[in-house]
Design a protein around this motif. Structure first.
Motif, PDB file in Angstrom:
ATOM      1  N   ASP A   1      51.883  -5.199  19.164  1.00 40.57           N
ATOM      2  CA  ASP A   1      51.713  -4.969  17.791  1.00 40.57           C
ATOM      3  C   ASP A   1      52.250  -4.092  16.937  1.00 40.57           C
ATOM      4  OD1 ASP A   1      50.510  -5.524  15.488  1.00 40.57           O
ATOM      5  OD2 ASP A   1      48.417  -6.031  16.700  1.00 40.57           O
ATOM      6  N   THR A   2      53.133  -4.451  15.816  1.00 44.70           N
ATOM      7  CA  THR A   2      53.763  -3.457  15.034  1.00 44.70           C
ATOM      8  C   THR A   2      52.946  -3.329  13.812  1.00 44.70           C
ATOM      9  OG1 THR A   2      55.467  -4.720  14.098  1.00 44.70           O
ATOM     10  CG2 THR A   2      55.809  -3.680  16.190  1.00 44.70           C
ATOM     11  N   GLN A   3      51.807  -3.933  13.646  1.00 43.77           N
ATOM     12  CA  GLN A   3      51.020  -4.114  12.331  1.00 43.77           C
ATOM     13  C   GLN A   3      50.570  -2.765  11.703  1.00 43.77           C
ATOM     14  OE1 GLN A   3      50.251  -7.031  10.644  1.00 43.77           O
ATOM     15  NE2 GLN A   3      50.521  -8.663  12.075  1.00 43.77           N
ATOM     16  N   SER A   4      50.184  -1.752  12.939  1.00 43.97           N
ATOM     17  CA  SER A   4      49.638  -0.550  12.279  1.00 43.97           C
ATOM     18  C   SER A   4      50.463   0.650  11.843  1.00 43.97           C
ATOM     19  CB  SER A   4      48.409  -0.075  13.136  1.00 43.97           C
ATOM     20  OG  SER A   4      49.235   0.108  14.791  1.00 43.97           O
ATOM     21  N   VAL A   5      51.967   0.207  12.358  1.00 46.72           N
ATOM     22  CA  VAL A   5      52.859   1.315  12.042  1.00 46.72           C
ATOM     23  C   VAL A   5      53.806   0.868  10.799  1.00 46.72           C
ATOM     24  CG1 VAL A   5      53.068   2.199  14.543  1.00 46.72           C
ATOM     25  CG2 VAL A   5      54.556   0.084  13.534  1.00 46.72           C
ATOM     26  N   SER A   6      54.681   1.518  10.372  1.00 46.46           N
ATOM     27  CA  SER A   6      55.393   1.589   9.066  1.00 46.46           C
ATOM     28  C   SER A   6      55.954   0.176   9.224  1.00 46.46           C
ATOM     29  CB  SER A   6      56.461   2.782   8.756  1.00 46.46           C
ATOM     30  OG  SER A   6      57.250   2.207   7.812  1.00 46.46           O
ATOM     31  N   TRP A   7      55.895  -0.524   8.089  1.00 45.31           N
ATOM     32  CA  TRP A   7      56.661  -1.903   7.944  1.00 45.31           C
ATOM     33  C   TRP A   7      57.880  -1.825   7.709  1.00 45.31           C
ATOM     34  CZ3 TRP A   7      52.756  -5.753   5.330  1.00 45.31           C
ATOM     35  CH2 TRP A   7      51.410  -5.727   6.181  1.00 45.31           C
ATOM     36  N   THR A   8      58.227  -0.774   6.774  1.00 52.57           N
ATOM     37  CA  THR A   8      59.570  -1.040   6.270  1.00 52.57           C
ATOM     38  C   THR A   8      60.298   0.351   6.496  1.00 52.57           C
ATOM     39  OG1 THR A   8      58.996  -0.197   4.288  1.00 52.57           O
ATOM     40  CG2 THR A   8      59.051  -2.564   4.308  1.00 52.57           C
TER      41      THR A   8
ATOM     42  N   THR B   1      61.681  -7.121   8.697  1.00 54.14           N
ATOM     43  CA  THR B   1      62.507  -7.175   9.896  1.00 54.14           C
ATOM     44  C   THR B   1      63.237  -6.438  10.264  1.00 54.14           C
ATOM     45  OG1 THR B   1      63.952  -8.564   8.565  1.00 54.14           O
ATOM     46  CG2 THR B   1      62.477  -9.770   9.269  1.00 54.14           C
ATOM     47  N   VAL B   2      64.086  -5.728   9.412  1.00 49.33           N
ATOM     48  CA  VAL B   2      65.060  -4.599   9.748  1.00 49.33           C
ATOM     49  C   VAL B   2      64.343  -3.510  10.414  1.00 49.33           C
ATOM     50  CG1 VAL B   2      66.394  -2.869   8.953  1.00 49.33           C
ATOM     51  CG2 VAL B   2      66.629  -5.245   7.671  1.00 49.33           C
ATOM     52  N   ALA B   3      63.002  -3.048  10.289  1.00 52.99           N
ATOM     53  CA  ALA B   3      62.393  -2.085  10.745  1.00 52.99           C
ATOM     54  C   ALA B   3      61.807  -2.657  11.963  1.00 52.99           C
ATOM     55  CB  ALA B   3      61.188  -1.678   9.883  1.00 52.99           C
ATOM     56  N   ASN B   4      61.406  -3.990  12.114  1.00 46.39           N
ATOM     57  CA  ASN B   4      61.013  -4.213  13.438  1.00 46.39           C
ATOM     58  C   ASN B   4      62.135  -4.413  14.385  1.00 46.39           C
ATOM     59  OD1 ASN B   4      57.986  -5.370  14.132  1.00 46.39           O
ATOM     60  ND2 ASN B   4      58.363  -5.090  12.085  1.00 46.39           N
ATOM     61  N   GLY B   5      63.255  -4.818  13.980  1.00 49.54           N
ATOM     62  CA  GLY B   5      64.721  -4.914  14.671  1.00 49.54           C
ATOM     63  C   GLY B   5      64.780  -3.492  15.273  1.00 49.54           C
ATOM     64  N   HIS B   6      64.695  -2.496  14.530  1.00 57.10           N
ATOM     65  CA  HIS B   6      64.713  -0.902  15.105  1.00 57.10           C
ATOM     66  C   HIS B   6      63.611  -0.747  16.148  1.00 57.10           C
ATOM     67  CE1 HIS B   6      65.485   3.476  14.201  1.00 57.10           C
ATOM     68  NE2 HIS B   6      64.625   3.426  14.915  1.00 57.10           N
ATOM     69  N   TYR B   7      62.298  -1.010  15.749  1.00 56.90           N
ATOM     70  CA  TYR B   7      61.369  -0.808  17.112  1.00 56.90           C
ATOM     71  C   TYR B   7      61.738  -1.794  18.235  1.00 56.90           C
ATOM     72  CZ  TYR B   7      58.437   0.788  13.210  1.00 56.90           C
ATOM     73  OH  TYR B   7      57.684   1.475  12.195  1.00 56.90           O
ATOM     74  N   LEU B   8      62.374  -2.830  18.048  1.00 57.30           N
ATOM     75  CA  LEU B   8      62.735  -3.821  19.228  1.00 57.30           C
ATOM     76  C   LEU B   8      63.806  -3.182  19.953  1.00 57.30           C
ATOM     77  CD1 LEU B   8      62.150  -6.200  21.176  1.00 57.30           C
ATOM     78  CD2 LEU B   8      63.445  -7.508  19.154  1.00 57.30           C
ATOM     79  N   THR B   9      64.789  -2.509  19.357  1.00 61.91           N
ATOM     80  CA  THR B   9      65.603  -1.858  19.927  1.00 61.91           C
ATOM     81  C   THR B   9      65.388  -0.881  20.787  1.00 61.91           C
ATOM     82  OG1 THR B   9      67.302  -2.335  18.114  1.00 61.91           O
ATOM     83  CG2 THR B   9      68.013  -0.719  19.587  1.00 61.91           C
ATOM     84  N   LEU B  10      64.580   0.182  20.354  1.00 58.67           N
ATOM     85  CA  LEU B  10      63.823   1.242  20.967  1.00 58.67           C
ATOM     86  C   LEU B  10      63.345   0.754  22.201  1.00 58.67           C
ATOM     87  CD1 LEU B  10      62.698   3.469  18.270  1.00 58.67           C
ATOM     88  CD2 LEU B  10      64.410   3.880  19.660  1.00 58.67           C
TER      89      LEU B  10
END
Length: 309
Positions: A39-46, A142-151
């Motif tokens: 869940d990435t809801q509670s971290v920075s969205w953008t 989606t760009v930010a979540n792409g970063h999270y998914l890469t990590l």
């Protein structure tokens, strides 16, 4: 009933019970798959950062209940030979929707296969009243979540088998994540893309049709992954309005409506399989409807379980 008949009667009944216990237990073990919600809801969205990545929440499905866990438990228990399937839902999917659809996907998958399933729960719910404004606001998300998914991918064990399964707008996260693998986001976690075995399923992708073209946003992706399946539908009613996402004099169509353009680099064209599914679903734009088509189900072993065809 004579003694001999009595003996055979109870021997047969015992044998039937034994078969049930053996095969019934096996079926139950196979059905209990390894399911997680990230869940990435509670971290920075953008404005994604490595510090935010460390705060992402992990939950695991145990005995039909979601129990809190953490990244250490997830990565320590992850086995590279067991396929990891990451489902990224589309625009306006709530946590409840993501879980319901994710579990629906597990019911499509073969019961005798071992895998770890992740539901990537990103903040895709609608917030702004105007549809066009709201969906445009989701692009940096989606760009930010792409970063999270890469990590996340960089944290997996080498030689891990990963299937990235995106639907609609969720494919922007999948595309960003894989494209980033060729870049240096976190040198300490960076893994040579060749040390991860990645296959992608892009179902009804709400990304640009030309994104895989040479010099475009996803041009490098085919050389970073083993295979890409694109399920597109020229009759898709939702994606018909995709060009309105941009203020552009040039009409930009959706990859999920027309499939990839013909300008994909010749060297890697054989890694992309595009399948027209309009004859199965008509105008509909729903995850499980798309994934229940023969076009997807016949390719499950290839893309999700890394069969060699």
């Amino acid at each position: 009933m004579n003694l001999l008949s009595y003996f055979f009667h109870w021997t047969f009944r015992y044998f039937v019970v034994l078969l049930f216990l053996c095969f019934g237990t096996t079926a139950i073990v196979y059905a209990e798959q390894d399911v997680w919600l990230i869940d990435t809801q509670s971290v920075s969205w953008t404005h994604a950062s490595n510090a935010d990545f460390e705060q992402i929440k992990y939950r695991r499905l145990q005995n039909n209940h979601w129990e809190s866990s953490n990244d250490v438990t997830f990565f320590d228990s992850q086995h590279p030979d067991i396929p990891l399937i990451i489902f990224v839902p589309g625009y306006t999917s709530t946590t409840t929707n993501t879980i319901e659809v994710g579990l629906g996907i597990t019911r499509i998958l073969p019961a005798n296969k071992s895998y770890r399933m992740v539901f990537w729960n990103w903040p895709s719910q609608r917030i702004v009243h105007l549809l066009r404004s709201d969906i445009r606001a989701k692009i940096p998300v989606t760009v930010a979540n792409g970063h999270y998914l890469t990590l996340f991918l960089q944290s997996l064990k080498p030689q891990s088998c990963v299937c990235l399964l995106g639907f609609s707008f969720g494919n922007r996260i999948v595309g960003e994540a894989v494209a980033n693998l060729g870049k240096e986001i976190d040198p300490e976690k960076k893994i040579d893309p060749e040390k991860l075995r990645i296959r992608m399923v892009m179902a009804s992708p709400a990304t640009d049709q030309h994104d895989f073209s040479e010099h475009a946003k996803y041009a490098q992706i085919p050389e970073l992954v083993e295979k890409i399946l694109i399920l597109y539908n020229p009759m898709d009613f939702r994606l018909m309005f995709y060009p309105f996402l941009y203020d552009s004099e040039i009409q930009i169509n959706a990859l999920g409506r027309y499939g990839p353009s013909t300008s994909v680099r010749q060297k890697f064209r054989d890694r992309i399989e595009a399948v027209n599914i309009d004859s199965y679903i008509g105008i509909r734009h729903r995850t499980l409807i798309v994934l229940n088509t023969p076009a997807f189900r016949q390719r499950i072993n290839t893309y999700l379980f890394f069969s060699q065809d």
